[in-house]
Design a protein around this motif. Structure first.
Motif, PDB file in Angstrom:
ATOM      1  N   GLY A 178       0.817  -1.210   0.000  1.00 45.83           N
ATOM      2  CA  GLY A 178       0.000   0.000   0.000  1.00 45.83           C
ATOM      3  C   GLY A 178       0.854   1.263   0.000  1.00 45.83           C
ATOM      4  O   GLY A 178       0.441   2.304  -0.515  1.00 45.83           O
ATOM      5  N   GLN A 179       2.056   1.166   0.570  1.00 44.67           N
ATOM      6  CA  GLN A 179       2.958   2.321   0.570  1.00 44.67           C
ATOM      7  C   GLN A 179       3.412   2.662  -0.845  1.00 44.67           C
ATOM      8  O   GLN A 179       3.627   3.821  -1.169  1.00 44.67           O
ATOM      9  CB  GLN A 179       4.159   2.055   1.477  1.00 44.67           C
ATOM     10  N   ILE A 180       3.552   1.656  -1.686  1.00 44.76           N
ATOM     11  CA  ILE A 180       3.937   1.901  -3.081  1.00 44.76           C
ATOM     12  C   ILE A 180       2.805   2.622  -3.799  1.00 44.76           C
ATOM     13  O   ILE A 180       3.017   3.634  -4.474  1.00 44.76           O
ATOM     14  CB  ILE A 180       4.299   0.581  -3.798  1.00 44.76           C
ATOM     15  N   TYR A 181       1.578   2.124  -3.630  1.00 43.78           N
ATOM     16  CA  TYR A 181       0.423   2.767  -4.267  1.00 43.78           C
ATOM     17  C   TYR A 181       0.248   4.198  -3.764  1.00 43.78           C
ATOM     18  O   TYR A 181       0.011   5.114  -4.550  1.00 43.78           O
ATOM     19  CB  TYR A 181      -0.862   1.958  -4.008  1.00 43.78           C
ATOM     20  N   GLY A 182       0.335   4.365  -2.471  1.00 45.56           N
ATOM     21  CA  GLY A 182       0.189   5.700  -1.890  1.00 45.56           C
ATOM     22  C   GLY A 182       1.281   6.649  -2.357  1.00 45.56           C
ATOM     23  O   GLY A 182       1.022   7.811  -2.667  1.00 45.56           O
ATOM     24  N   GLY A 183       2.513   6.144  -2.429  1.00 46.44           N
ATOM     25  CA  GLY A 183       3.627   6.963  -2.896  1.00 46.44           C
ATOM     26  C   GLY A 183       3.468   7.378  -4.344  1.00 46.44           C
ATOM     27  O   GLY A 183       3.767   8.524  -4.714  1.00 46.44           O
ATOM     28  N   LEU A 184       2.992   6.448  -5.161  1.00 50.88           N
ATOM     29  CA  LEU A 184       2.749   6.780  -6.567  1.00 50.88           C
ATOM     30  C   LEU A 184       1.644   7.822  -6.710  1.00 50.88           C
ATOM     31  O   LEU A 184       1.776   8.782  -7.475  1.00 50.88           O
ATOM     32  CB  LEU A 184       2.395   5.520  -7.360  1.00 50.88           C
ATOM     33  N   MET A 185       0.571   7.651  -5.960  1.00 52.66           N
ATOM     34  CA  MET A 185      -0.519   8.632  -6.011  1.00 52.66           C
ATOM     35  C   MET A 185      -0.038  10.006  -5.550  1.00 52.66           C
ATOM     36  O   MET A 185      -0.354  11.023  -6.158  1.00 52.66           O
ATOM     37  CB  MET A 185      -1.701   8.170  -5.156  1.00 52.66           C
ATOM     38  N   PHE A 186       0.742  10.023  -4.477  1.00 56.18           N
ATOM     39  CA  PHE A 186       1.285  11.283  -3.965  1.00 56.18           C
ATOM     40  C   PHE A 186       2.197  11.926  -5.009  1.00 56.18           C
ATOM     41  O   PHE A 186       2.093  13.120  -5.290  1.00 56.18           O
ATOM     42  CB  PHE A 186       2.055  11.034  -2.669  1.00 56.18           C
ATOM     43  N   GLY A 187       3.078  11.137  -5.584  1.00 55.64           N
ATOM     44  CA  GLY A 187       4.016  11.655  -6.582  1.00 55.64           C
ATOM     45  C   GLY A 187       3.324  12.190  -7.819  1.00 55.64           C
ATOM     46  O   GLY A 187       3.670  13.262  -8.324  1.00 55.64           O
ATOM     47  N   PHE A 188       2.315  11.453  -8.296  1.00 54.69           N
ATOM     48  CA  PHE A 188       1.565  11.937  -9.464  1.00 54.69           C
ATOM     49  C   PHE A 188       0.847  13.241  -9.143  1.00 54.69           C
ATOM     50  O   PHE A 188       0.849  14.179  -9.940  1.00 54.69           O
ATOM     51  CB  PHE A 188       0.569  10.883  -9.954  1.00 54.69           C
ATOM     52  N   GLY A 189       0.228  13.286  -7.992  1.00 52.83           N
ATOM     53  CA  GLY A 189      -0.467  14.512  -7.582  1.00 52.83           C
ATOM     54  C   GLY A 189       0.482  15.684  -7.449  1.00 52.83           C
ATOM     55  O   GLY A 189       0.179  16.810  -7.861  1.00 52.83           O
ATOM     56  N   TRP A 190       1.654  15.428  -6.884  1.00 55.91           N
ATOM     57  CA  TRP A 190       2.665  16.468  -6.721  1.00 55.91           C
ATOM     58  C   TRP A 190       3.146  16.959  -8.081  1.00 55.91           C
ATOM     59  O   TRP A 190       3.290  18.160  -8.317  1.00 55.91           O
ATOM     60  CB  TRP A 190       3.819  15.910  -5.898  1.00 55.91           C
ATOM     61  N   ALA A 191       3.382  16.025  -9.000  1.00 62.33           N
ATOM     62  CA  ALA A 191       3.860  16.396 -10.331  1.00 62.33           C
ATOM     63  C   ALA A 191       2.798  17.177 -11.108  1.00 62.33           C
ATOM     64  O   ALA A 191       3.114  18.141 -11.804  1.00 62.33           O
ATOM     65  CB  ALA A 191       4.262  15.149 -11.112  1.00 62.33           C
ATOM     66  N   ILE A 192       1.554  16.775 -10.988  1.00 61.02           N
ATOM     67  CA  ILE A 192       0.479  17.427 -11.734  1.00 61.02           C
ATOM     68  C   ILE A 192       0.176  18.823 -11.183  1.00 61.02           C
ATOM     69  O   ILE A 192       0.044  19.784 -11.933  1.00 61.02           O
ATOM     70  CB  ILE A 192      -0.794  16.553 -11.729  1.00 61.02           C
ATOM     71  N   THR A 193       0.076  18.928  -9.862  1.00 61.36           N
ATOM     72  CA  THR A 193      -0.340  20.202  -9.253  1.00 61.36           C
ATOM     73  C   THR A 193       0.825  21.119  -8.920  1.00 61.36           C
ATOM     74  O   THR A 193       0.638  22.320  -8.762  1.00 61.36           O
ATOM     75  CB  THR A 193      -1.130  19.961  -7.962  1.00 61.36           C
ATOM     76  N   GLY A 194       2.020  20.552  -8.764  1.00 63.32           N
ATOM     77  CA  GLY A 194       3.159  21.365  -8.346  1.00 63.32           C
ATOM     78  C   GLY A 194       3.077  21.727  -6.875  1.00 63.32           C
ATOM     79  O   GLY A 194       3.661  22.716  -6.431  1.00 63.32           O
ATOM     80  N   ALA A 195       2.360  20.918  -6.110  1.00 66.68           N
ATOM     81  CA  ALA A 195       2.186  21.217  -4.690  1.00 66.68           C
ATOM     82  C   ALA A 195       2.128  19.934  -3.886  1.00 66.68           C
ATOM     83  O   ALA A 195       1.501  18.968  -4.291  1.00 66.68           O
ATOM     84  CB  ALA A 195       0.885  21.997  -4.487  1.00 66.68           C
ATOM     85  N   CYS A 196       2.795  19.938  -2.736  1.00 68.93           N
ATOM     86  CA  CYS A 196       2.626  18.856  -1.780  1.00 68.93           C
ATOM     87  C   CYS A 196       1.995  19.459  -0.524  1.00 68.93           C
ATOM     88  O   CYS A 196       1.942  20.681  -0.389  1.00 68.93           O
ATOM     89  CB  CYS A 196       3.945  18.135  -1.512  1.00 68.93           C
ATOM     90  N   PRO A 197       1.486  18.653   0.386  1.00 67.25           N
ATOM     91  CA  PRO A 197       0.685  19.188   1.495  1.00 67.25           C
ATOM     92  C   PRO A 197       1.362  20.259   2.345  1.00 67.25           C
ATOM     93  O   PRO A 197       0.698  21.210   2.752  1.00 67.25           O
ATOM     94  CB  PRO A 197       0.382  17.950   2.338  1.00 67.25           C
ATOM     95  N   GLY A 198       2.644  20.138   2.608  1.00 67.79           N
ATOM     96  CA  GLY A 198       3.316  21.115   3.474  1.00 67.79           C
ATOM     97  C   GLY A 198       3.231  22.552   2.980  1.00 67.79           C
ATOM     98  O   GLY A 198       2.771  23.444   3.688  1.00 67.79           O
ATOM     99  N   PRO A 199       3.652  22.820   1.772  1.00 66.50           N
ATOM    100  CA  PRO A 199       3.679  24.201   1.275  1.00 66.50           C
ATOM    101  C   PRO A 199       2.368  24.735   0.705  1.00 66.50           C
ATOM    102  O   PRO A 199       2.339  25.849   0.204  1.00 66.50           O
ATOM    103  CB  PRO A 199       4.734  24.168   0.175  1.00 66.50           C
TER     104      PRO A 199
END
Length: 159
Positions: A103-124
């Motif tokens: 599940g960590q692989i799936y979650g990491g991929l989803m996070f990475g795709f979201g970060w790449a698409i939006t240019g934003a991760c939760p912290g900033p």
């Protein structure tokens, strides 16, 4: 017994996140958050262009920032373990071993795709909104909604 001593004895063995502070005492978190937001803006860590450079493998900048954070974290954990450092409340810091799951692989991929698409991760996210990039509100609402959905279905996911 003064108020500080009373607080320490009342919270013996209590997780620091379980201690209820007044709203005014939470002001320190706001100040630290504003400080980090300013640092993120000045260092261009929240820059959509810097993030896109990273994902296009055009610049080492963000990898250097992330690598530095990982190195500081590793060194900090080793210092905490070696010198048995305690929290401000005097509690022992226990770092539980982590178990790997697919599940960590799936979650990491989803996070990475979201970060790449939006240019934003939760912290900033909030720093980006604070600089006037109001379109990031869509990302913030999506992150909150995704967290809510995860809470609903987490028992059915591979952990």
């Amino acid at each position: 017994m003064n108020k500080l001593e009373n607080k320490n004895t009342d919270t013996e063995g209590t997780n620091g996140s379980q201690i209820k502070d007044s709203g005014f005492s939470n002001l320190k978190y706001l100040v630290v958050g504003i400080f980090f937001g300013i640092v993120f803006v000045k260092a261009e860590i929240i820059s959509w262009f810097r993030i896109q450079e990273m994902f296009h493998l055009q610049s080492f900048f963000m990898y250097g920032v992330i690598g530095s954070a990982v190195a500081v974290g590793l060194i900090s954990v080793q210092i905490i373990k070696k010198f048995n450092i305690k929290t401000i409340q005097g509690e022992k810091i226990e770092i539980q071993p982590k178990t790997f799951s697919k599940g960590q692989i799936y979650g990491g991929l989803m996070f990475g795709f979201g970060w790449a698409i939006t240019g934003a991760c939760p912290g900033p996210l909030f720093a980006q909104i604070g600089t006037g990039v109001t379109v990031i509100v869509v990302t913030l609402v999506s992150a909150i909604f995704g967290t809510w959905v995860y809470g609903l279905i987490k028992d059915k996911l591979p952990h």
